[in-house]
Design a protein around this motif. Structure first.
Motif, PDB file in Angstrom:
ATOM      1  N   PHE A   1       0.835  -1.207   0.000  1.00 13.13           N
ATOM      2  CA  PHE A   1       0.000   0.000   0.000  1.00 13.13           C
ATOM      3  C   PHE A   1       0.867   1.254   0.000  1.00 13.13           C
ATOM      4  CE2 PHE A   1      -2.367   3.308   2.383  1.00 13.13           C
ATOM      5  CZ  PHE A   1      -3.423   3.486   1.502  1.00 13.13           C
ATOM      6  N   VAL A   2       1.873   1.267   0.878  1.00 14.89           N
ATOM      7  CA  VAL A   2       2.779   2.412   0.950  1.00 14.89           C
ATOM      8  C   VAL A   2       3.526   2.587  -0.375  1.00 14.89           C
ATOM      9  CG1 VAL A   2       4.885   3.303   2.046  1.00 14.89           C
ATOM     10  CG2 VAL A   2       3.045   2.393   3.456  1.00 14.89           C
ATOM     11  N   SER A   3       3.809   1.472  -1.060  1.00 16.16           N
ATOM     12  CA  SER A   3       4.530   1.562  -2.336  1.00 16.16           C
ATOM     13  C   SER A   3       3.737   2.345  -3.377  1.00 16.16           C
ATOM     14  CB  SER A   3       4.860   0.165  -2.873  1.00 16.16           C
ATOM     15  OG  SER A   3       3.729  -0.461  -3.456  1.00 16.16           O
TER      16      SER A   3
ATOM     17  N   VAL B   1       7.456   9.627  -6.269  1.00 13.75           N
ATOM     18  CA  VAL B   1       8.550   9.578  -7.237  1.00 13.75           C
ATOM     19  C   VAL B   1       8.193  10.375  -8.485  1.00 13.75           C
ATOM     20  CG1 VAL B   1       9.716   8.045  -8.881  1.00 13.75           C
ATOM     21  CG2 VAL B   1       9.620   7.430  -6.473  1.00 13.75           C
ATOM     22  N   GLN B   2       7.054  10.081  -9.052  1.00 16.59           N
ATOM     23  CA  GLN B   2       6.666  10.730 -10.304  1.00 16.59           C
ATOM     24  C   GLN B   2       6.439  12.225 -10.134  1.00 16.59           C
ATOM     25  OE1 GLN B   2       3.338   8.718 -12.080  1.00 16.59           O
ATOM     26  NE2 GLN B   2       4.400   6.779 -12.266  1.00 16.59           N
TER      27      GLN B   2
ATOM     28  N   GLY C   1      18.155   5.910  -5.640  1.00 11.32           N
ATOM     29  CA  GLY C   1      17.059   5.924  -4.679  1.00 11.32           C
ATOM     30  C   GLY C   1      17.604   5.835  -3.269  1.00 11.32           C
ATOM     31  N   THR C   2      17.177   6.752  -2.390  1.00 11.86           N
ATOM     32  CA  THR C   2      17.588   6.712  -0.991  1.00 11.86           C
ATOM     33  C   THR C   2      16.400   7.050  -0.108  1.00 11.86           C
ATOM     34  OG1 THR C   2      19.248   7.473   0.612  1.00 11.86           O
ATOM     35  CG2 THR C   2      18.383   9.124  -0.913  1.00 11.86           C
TER      36      THR C   2
ATOM     37  N   ALA D   1      10.630  -0.911  -4.092  1.00  7.70           N
ATOM     38  CA  ALA D   1      11.302   0.328  -4.488  1.00  7.70           C
ATOM     39  C   ALA D   1      11.587   0.363  -5.985  1.00  7.70           C
ATOM     40  CB  ALA D   1      12.598   0.497  -3.696  1.00  7.70           C
ATOM     41  N   LYS D   2      12.051  -0.748  -6.537  1.00  5.01           N
ATOM     42  CA  LYS D   2      12.371  -0.794  -7.966  1.00  5.01           C
ATOM     43  C   LYS D   2      11.137  -0.486  -8.806  1.00  5.01           C
ATOM     44  CE  LYS D   2      14.248  -3.800 -11.577  1.00  5.01           C
ATOM     45  NZ  LYS D   2      14.756  -5.150 -11.920  1.00  5.01           N
ATOM     46  N   GLU D   3      10.018  -1.059  -8.426  1.00  4.24           N
ATOM     47  CA  GLU D   3       8.766  -0.832  -9.157  1.00  4.24           C
ATOM     48  C   GLU D   3       8.391   0.646  -9.136  1.00  4.24           C
ATOM     49  OE1 GLU D   3       4.124  -1.904  -8.311  1.00  4.24           O
ATOM     50  OE2 GLU D   3       5.578  -3.514  -8.027  1.00  4.24           O
TER      51      GLU D   3
END
Length: 451
Positions: free
Chosen positions: A334-336, A343-344, A380-381, A391-393
Motif C-alpha cells: 500500500f505504501v509503495s 517519485v513521479q 534511490g535513498t 522500491a524498484k517498481e
C-alpha cells in the motif's frame, strides 16, 4: 569494539545510527535505528535506543574515535526570500536556499511594503534571505527592502546576497537596527549567471546554529566532533560526488515528511540551445507535501481516495497502519503506491519544460527550468527506496514518463536505477565534506547496487 566513526542521521520520523571502520578499506560495522524522539522532548533518547540495539547486535560495547550527525528533525530551516525580479535574483536565491536544506515559506519580488512585513511576521522564519540586482546595477530596491526588514520585530539573522554595490549600505541599515547580518557574494552577479554556492554555505552555517534548538539537539552539539549539517545538504553532496563517477545523475529521497530531488547535470546540448534562463548545475527541490508518513494524507488526497479504495478493499485498515516499519506485506505494498506517486510528482516538479511561442516569423520552441534529459543514472535513498522490495517498481514508473509528458524535460531512455542499499547517502556526504573525500568515494562504491 573500537570504531572510527559513529554517524547519526536524525530524521523527522526515524533516527539511523551507522558504525564505520576506515582502515585500509572502509566498511560498515553495524547499523541500527529507532523512532526519532522529538515528541518525547529529547532526540538523544532515539540515539541511545538505537545505540543499545547496535550493541545488542554486536554482542559487545562500542567505543568511537569520532561522532558525527546530520539532521532534519527540527523541521528544516524555515526561510523567507526577498529579491528584485522573480525570474532573476529571486529565483537564484531560491536555488541557493533549497540546495542548503532550507524550507522556503514565502517569496517576494520588488519593493516590500507593510503587507509583506506582516506576512513575514506571521510565518516566523528562522532566517531571511535578501537579494537583488546584478553587481553595480540597480540599488534602490534592495536598500528599500533592507529598511523595511529593519523594522521587523523578529530576532532572526538576515543573509544579504545581492548587488555588491549596496552591500555596505544594507549591512549598515540592518546592523544599526540590531539585526545579525551575514554578507556574502551576489547570487546573481551578472545577467544569465548563477552564483549560489557562497549563499548555500552561509545558510548551512545558520542551519547548524538553528538545528540545536530542536528538543535535545543542544546535547548532541556537545557530543559531535563535526558541525551538524542538514541531511538534505549532505545528500546533495553525495549526488555531486556520484556525478564524478556516473556522470549526469539524479537522487530521489522519499522521507516521512518530504520528497527531495537532487540533480547534477548540464542537460542535453539540444535543450541548452532552447533555454531562456540559466539553471544551477547542481539543483535541489524539496516537496513539502509529498511524504510517506507525516504527509501521507496529502499524498492520498492528491491521488484520490476513491481510486485507492477501488484498489484496496481493506483501505480503512491500511491507512491506520501506515508506518516506516510495515507490519505486513500488504501494508508495504500500500505504501509503495504512495511512494510511486511521490517519485513521479517530485521528478516532474523538479524538471523544466518546453513551450511553444508564436512570433511574426513563425512558431519557436523555448525551454525553461532544469533539463533532466541527459540523466542516465537515478539513485534511490530514504527508508522506502533504500529498503523496500517495491522500491524498484516505484522508480521504474519513471521509464515511460517522458512519453506521457513529452513537453517536460524528463529523463529519457536507458536509465540505470541504483539503490543506496545501506541508507548512508547522508553519511557519505558528511564524510566527503568534513572527513575525507577518498573515504567517501570508497563507501559510495560499496554502498550502491542495481535494483
Amino acid at each position: 569494539m573500537k570504531i572510527d566513526l559513529l554517524f547519526a542521521e536524525i530524521g523527522s520520523t526515524t533516527t539511523v545510527l551507522t558504525a564505520f571502520h576506515f582502515g585500509l578499506k572502509p566498511k560498515i560495522i553495524a547499523q541500527a535505528e529507532h523512532w526519532t524522539t522529538v515528541n518525547e522532548g529529547d532526540v538523544t533518547i532515539g540515539i541511545e535506543k538505537a545505540l543499545s540495539k547496535m550493541k545488542e547486535m554486536l554482542g559487545e560495547d562500542i567505543r568511537w574515535e569520532k561522532f558525527a550527525a546530520t539532521s532534519s528533525a527540527a523541521g528544516g530551516l524555515k526561510m523567507t526570500v526577498h529579491g528584485l525580479v522573480y525570474d532573476m535574483t529571486v529565483r537564484a536565491a531560491r536555488e541557493a536556499a533549497l540546495g542548503a536544506g532550507a524550507v522556503i515559506k514565502y517569496v517576494t519580488a520588488g519593493k516590500m511594503d507593510e503587507f509583506h512585513l506582516q506576512k513575514v511576521m506571521s510565518i516566523q522564519p528562522k532566517l531571511i534571505l535578501l537579494a537583488g540586482g546584478v553587481d553595480y546595477g540597480e540599488t534602490e530596491t534592495v536598500i528599500h527592502n533592507a529598511k523595511m526588514l529593519s523594522k521587523l520585530q523578529l530576532d532572526v539573522p538576515i543573509v544579504y546576497a545581492g548587488n555588491i554595490a549596496a552591500a555596505e549600505h544594507v549591512e549598515y541599515i540592518l546592523t544599526n537596527a540590531g539585526k545579525k547580518v551575514y554578507v556574502t557574494e551576489n547570487v546573481y552577479p551578472r545577467i544569465d549567471y548563477l552564483n549560489v554556492e557562497p549563499t548555500r554555505n552561509v545558510i548551512k552555517e545558520v542551519f547548524a546554529e538553528h538545528i540545536v534548538k530542536a528538543p535535545g539537539m543542544e546535547k548532541i552539539k556537545d557530543m559531535v566532533d563535526y558541525e551538524i549539517i542538514p541531511t538534505p545538504a549532505a545528500v546533495m553532496t553525495t549526488t555531486e560526488l556520484a556525478y564524478e563517477t556516473f556522470g549526469d545523475c539524479l537522487t530521489i529521497d522519499i522521507g516521512g515528511a518530504t520528497t527531495d530531488v537532487d540533480s547534477v547535470t548540464e542537460g542535453s546540448p539540444e535543450v541548452q540551445e532552447m533555454l531562456v534562463s540559466p539553471e544551477p548545475f547542481a539543483k535541489r527541490t524539496v516537496e513539502g507535501d509529498l511524504g510517506l508518513y507525516v504527509n501521507a494524507h496529502n499524498v492520498i488526497e492528491m491521488m484520490g481516495e476513491e481510486s485507492l479504495r477501488k484498489q484496496f478493499e481493506d483501505y480503512d485498515e491500511l491507512i491506520t497502519r501506515i508506518s516506516p516499519y510495515p507490519m505486513s506485506d500488504r501494508d508495504e505494498y500500500f505504501v509503495s503506491k504512495l511512494a510511486t506517486f511521490c517519485v513521479q510528482q517530485s521528478v516532474r516538479r523538479h524538471a523544466g519544460n518546453k513551450k511553444h511561442l508564436y512570433t511574426p516569423t513563425g512558431r519557436k520552441t523555448i525551454a525553461e527550468g532544469k533539463d533532466l534529459t541527459a540523466v542516465k543514472t537515478i539513485f534511490g535513498t530514504g527508508g522506502f527506496l533504500s529498503r523496500s522490495k517495491y522500491a524498484k517498481e516505484a522508480l521504474e514508473s519513471l521509464i515511460h514518463l517522458h512519453k506521457i509528458h513529452p513537453m517536460e524535460l524528463l529523463p529519457q531512455e536507458g536509465i540505470k536505477f541504483l539503490r543506496d542499499k545501506h541508507y548512508i547517502f547522508a553519511a557519505i556526504g558528511l564524510i566527503a565534506s568534513k572527513v575525507d573525500k577518498d573515504i567517501a568515494k570508497q563507501l559510495l562504491e560499496i554502498d550502491i547496487e542495481e535494483y
